[in-house]
Structure formats: C-alpha cells, structure tokens
Motif scaffolding. Sequence first.
Motif, mmCIF file in Angstrom:
data_model
loop_
_atom_site.group_PDB
_atom_site.id
_atom_site.type_symbol
_atom_site.label_atom_id
_atom_site.label_comp_id
_atom_site.label_asym_id
_atom_site.label_seq_id
_atom_site.Cartn_x
_atom_site.Cartn_y
_atom_site.Cartn_z
ATOM 1 N N ASP A 75 34.663 40.447 35.401
ATOM 2 C CA ASP A 75 36.091 40.773 35.451
ATOM 3 C C ASP A 75 36.259 42.288 35.439
ATOM 4 O O ASP A 75 36.018 42.949 34.433
ATOM 5 C CB ASP A 75 36.809 40.150 34.254
ATOM 6 N N ASN A 77 38.970 43.895 35.517
ATOM 7 C CA ASN A 77 40.177 44.317 34.802
ATOM 8 C C ASN A 77 39.870 44.818 33.390
ATOM 9 O O ASN A 77 40.693 45.503 32.779
ATOM 10 C CB ASN A 77 41.175 43.158 34.721
ATOM 11 N N ASN A 208 40.364 31.474 36.482
ATOM 12 C CA ASN A 208 40.159 32.907 36.296
ATOM 13 C C ASN A 208 39.203 33.145 35.137
ATOM 14 O O ASN A 208 39.204 32.405 34.150
ATOM 15 C CB ASN A 208 41.489 33.607 36.024
ATOM 16 N N GLN A 209 38.411 34.198 35.258
ATOM 17 C CA GLN A 209 37.449 34.499 34.206
ATOM 18 C C GLN A 209 38.163 34.809 32.904
ATOM 19 O O GLN A 209 39.146 35.545 32.872
ATOM 20 C CB GLN A 209 36.560 35.673 34.628
ATOM 21 N N SER A 211 38.752 36.519 29.255
ATOM 22 C CA SER A 211 38.458 37.775 28.567
ATOM 23 C C SER A 211 37.826 37.478 27.212
ATOM 24 O O SER A 211 37.757 36.315 26.777
ATOM 25 C CB SER A 211 39.738 38.589 28.377
#
Length: 281
Positions: A75, A77, A208-209, A211
């Motif tokens: 990720d 982000n 989605n991966q 966090s």
Amino acid sequence: MVSTHRSQGFTLVELIVVIVLLGIVGTFSFSYLGFGAKIFSDAVGRDQLMSQSRFAVERLSRELRNALPRSVRVDSNVNGSCIELVPIISSSSYVQLPQPGASSDKFFEGVTPIAEPGSVMVGQYLYVYATNAAMVYNSNSPRRKVIDTITPHSSNSNLSVFSFVGNPKYFPKSSPARRFFITEQPVSWCVTPAGELQRFSDYGFHNNQRSLSQLVSLGGPMEVMAKQLNNNLADSSQAPFTASASTLQRSSLVLLDLRFGRANDTEPLRIQHEVFVPNVP
C-alpha cells in the motif's frame, strides 16, 4: 634503665599518600574493567540484533517466494509500511475444469497435490488463473473457490476430484498451463511506528489492502518477528517494502529495506534485500 627501642609505624602524611595512590590505581582499574564490560555488552547486543534481523528477513523472503503469483501488494498510501501476500499450501495441474456452458456441471479433476505434513487442504482456497490482485483478493472472486471435499478418482489413483462450497462452481477462464494453486488466507507484514516488525494472519480477504490499524482491529493472530527497527515511516525513501510489477524480462520484484538500531547506537544496521516472486499464474 631507660629503653631506647622506638615503636615502628606510619606517619599521617604516609597514610594520606598511600590512600591517594590506591584511589588513583583503583579508578584506572575500574575504568578499564568498565570499558571492557561495555565492549562485551555492545558486541552481544550487536550479535542479537544481527540474529533477529537475519531471521526476520529469511522468514519473510521464504514466504514471498512461496506466495501465490500476482498476490504480493504494497500500500503506497502509507509509505510501504505493510506488505500483503497469499501463501501457497500446494499446487498441481488439472485435467478437467468446469467452465460456463456445457461443461459447467463437470467435476474439477486434478493431479493429487502434495502438501506439507500436517497441512489441511479442505476448507482452504483453490485458484485457477488469477492474473491480478482483484482476482486474488476480491471477496467474490470467480477465480477462487473454497474447497469442500477432496476424494480419490474412481479410475485413476493419481487424480483427485474436488468439490467446492457455494455457487457457481465453475471457473470463467482456464489456465494456459492448466495449473491450480491451493492457498491459505492472506498474510501481512507491517513495520510499526514503535519499531516492531509484526506478522498478521487469518483476517480474511479484502478488496483493498488493510492498514496496520485495520489489521489490529480485525483481531487476527499477530506475531512480533523483530524489534528495534527505526525506519522513518513518514519518509517515502525509507519505505520498508517496495513491490515492482513483473515484466517480460523478469518476475515480480520485492525490495526489503529494513533499518535496525539500538538506543544510543551510532552505527545502525541496514538490510537491503531483493526477492523475486513467481508471476506465472
């Protein structure tokens, strides 16, 4: 008769001189011993740091090399602080694949896969030709099935017949190499702001991966694989994990950049390691 014998002893000046000399000798002796003890302690600390860093890098490298093709993702982000993959239990080739149309009601038949002793394949996941992350991770991916039963083939002892949970039971695409993979749930490795390398598992598939904070909230098993990392997670140039897509010339490439350090240590340990990940689904 008066005795002329005089008592032998030390004067006050002599005692003071001796005490001062002993203090000086003792100070240097203790300083020397303390310096030696510091060198020994520093060497032991460095050896422990090297041992744990080698273990963590080797364990992660093995998992990456044994990952489902196209399942490794990072990720961007969060500056590459987490890496996710789907570990393979076993793989083999199929001889019959149920597909949309006339063959949709056929059984999935394949060469009986060999797994590690103690591995359980029933209840795990079977993939056929998952060529991108969406096909690997999406909760309703048609290229992933949950194995319900595995039974020996009635006429060929080298083959097994697989049945799956839910519908549809067919696969939309066949593999050019007629390959299938059996996997566990995804696994994530994360470097935390506190300087720990943590491994998360059994948290399910997500489009989605996840966090670090989301992985913690999911409540799956967590293991601390290493400590004393000091990557600056706010600096993209110190990202612990970087994944590069495969090309026609090479497989997918993962770069590990793990920076270790102890308190008051002026010589941190930096490990950069490249891992090539198979990319043929």
